[in-house]
Design an enzyme around this catalytic site. Sequence first.
Site, PDB file in Angstrom:
ATOM      1  N   LYS A 214       9.200 -21.436 -32.862  1.00 45.21           N
ATOM      2  CA  LYS A 214       9.260 -22.711 -32.378  1.00 45.21           C
ATOM      3  C   LYS A 214       8.028 -23.515 -31.948  1.00 45.21           C
ATOM      4  CE  LYS A 214      14.064 -22.730 -31.248  1.00 45.21           C
ATOM      5  NZ  LYS A 214      15.249 -22.760 -30.691  1.00 45.21           N
ATOM      6  N   ARG A 249      17.602 -14.623 -31.236  1.00 43.67           N
ATOM      7  CA  ARG A 249      17.781 -15.228 -32.619  1.00 43.67           C
ATOM      8  C   ARG A 249      16.158 -15.186 -33.123  1.00 43.67           C
ATOM      9  NH1 ARG A 249      17.485 -20.018 -34.838  1.00 43.67           N
ATOM     10  NH2 ARG A 249      18.977 -20.648 -36.595  1.00 43.67           N
TER      11      ARG A 249
HETATM   12  C1  8Y7 Z   1      18.654 -22.480 -31.941  1.00 41.56           C
HETATM   13  C2  8Y7 Z   1      19.723 -22.150 -32.639  1.00 41.56           C
HETATM   14  C3  8Y7 Z   1      18.290 -23.226 -33.668  1.00 41.56           C
HETATM   15  C4  8Y7 Z   1      18.583 -21.552 -30.550  1.00 41.56           C
HETATM   16  C5  8Y7 Z   1      20.863 -21.087 -30.949  1.00 41.56           C
HETATM   17  C6  8Y7 Z   1      15.068 -23.307 -34.903  1.00 41.56           C
HETATM   18  C7  8Y7 Z   1      20.693 -23.099 -34.681  1.00 41.56           C
HETATM   19  C8  8Y7 Z   1      15.892 -24.543 -34.713  1.00 41.56           C
HETATM   20  N1  8Y7 Z   1      17.596 -23.042 -32.607  1.00 41.56           N
HETATM   21  N2  8Y7 Z   1      21.046 -21.737 -32.218  1.00 41.56           N
HETATM   22  N3  8Y7 Z   1      19.559 -22.778 -33.670  1.00 41.56           N
HETATM   23  N4  8Y7 Z   1      19.759 -21.076 -30.058  1.00 41.56           N
HETATM   24  N5  8Y7 Z   1      22.075 -20.496 -30.504  1.00 41.56           N
HETATM   25  O1  8Y7 Z   1      13.755 -23.441 -34.965  1.00 41.56           O
HETATM   26  O2  8Y7 Z   1      17.561 -21.545 -29.689  1.00 41.56           O
HETATM   27  O3  8Y7 Z   1      15.473 -22.393 -35.393  1.00 41.56           O
HETATM   28  S1  8Y7 Z   1      17.562 -24.159 -34.971  1.00 41.56           S
END
Ligand code: 8Y7
Length: 272
Positions: A214, A249
């Site tokens: 990020k 994640r």
């Molecule tokens: C997150 C996410 C994204 C996060 C959860 C990216 C779908 C943006 N970020 N889901 N999703 N937590 N639970 O840069 O921080 O991956 S999308």
Amino acid sequence: MTINAKNPMIMGVLNITPDSFSDGGKYLNFDVAIATAKRMVVQGADIIDVGGESTRPGALSVSEADEIARVIPVIKALADQINIPISIDTSKPQVMKLAVEAGASIINDVNALQAPGALDIVAALGVDVCLMHQKGTPKTMQNNPKYADVVDEICQFFENRIEACLQAGIAKDKLILDPGFGFGKTLAHNLEILRRFDDFKRFKLRLLAGLSRKSMIGALLNNADAKTRVIGSVTGAIIAVQNGANIVRVHDVLETKDALKILQVVNGDKIG
Ligand code: 8Y7
């Protein structure tokens, strides 16, 4: 899936969007997606998070039909071919339902089930659900977000959403909480969330942290290319786990797995 602080889980990110892969073709997209997921399983992923809607800051929304066409065939194929849980990254109730019917067992909703009908669908499906905090919408969320106390405001949000879930008939132990790094937060907010991550333990629920590649990592490294944020991202994941995250994640499963092994050994846990 139970809370287990000693065995943090790795959620590998699988984005199914037309621009995810160099060849825009649908068929290849599908094959690459399956191969990518299988590689993450071999590398040590515990969950594969399948998403067909870009939720990045400034992103445009995707129609329900397009999202279904992207993710459902992939989930169906993966459910037959891998033996770890599949989560569906969506905010749309109909996508949640079709994804679970196709084999997903976790809902990952960056909108925390606030779409009309989402609470009822998830109650009926009886699956685990991750409730993520965000301030604003992806289109506007990075426009100078302000908080009196970012952690307190997120905790207040969690309290409200937990209550809404319980009211709708979702069992408390199905819930996973996520403060949503980068979703309506400045760099200073993101750092405070990471530093105070264990404040979220008060809910006695599983906690998820997503900071992989990020812009907060890029900002700290003065590094604009997301692909060169791997070491920074792994470091962030390790800090989150040390501070109480149960699930991270990530895009870089192999690297995160190695780092977590070191952390677990140092903390006196068995190597999982
Ligand atoms: C997150 C996410 C994204 C996060 C959860 C990216 C779908 C943006 N970020 N889901 N999703 N937590 N639970 O840069 O921080 O991956 S999308």
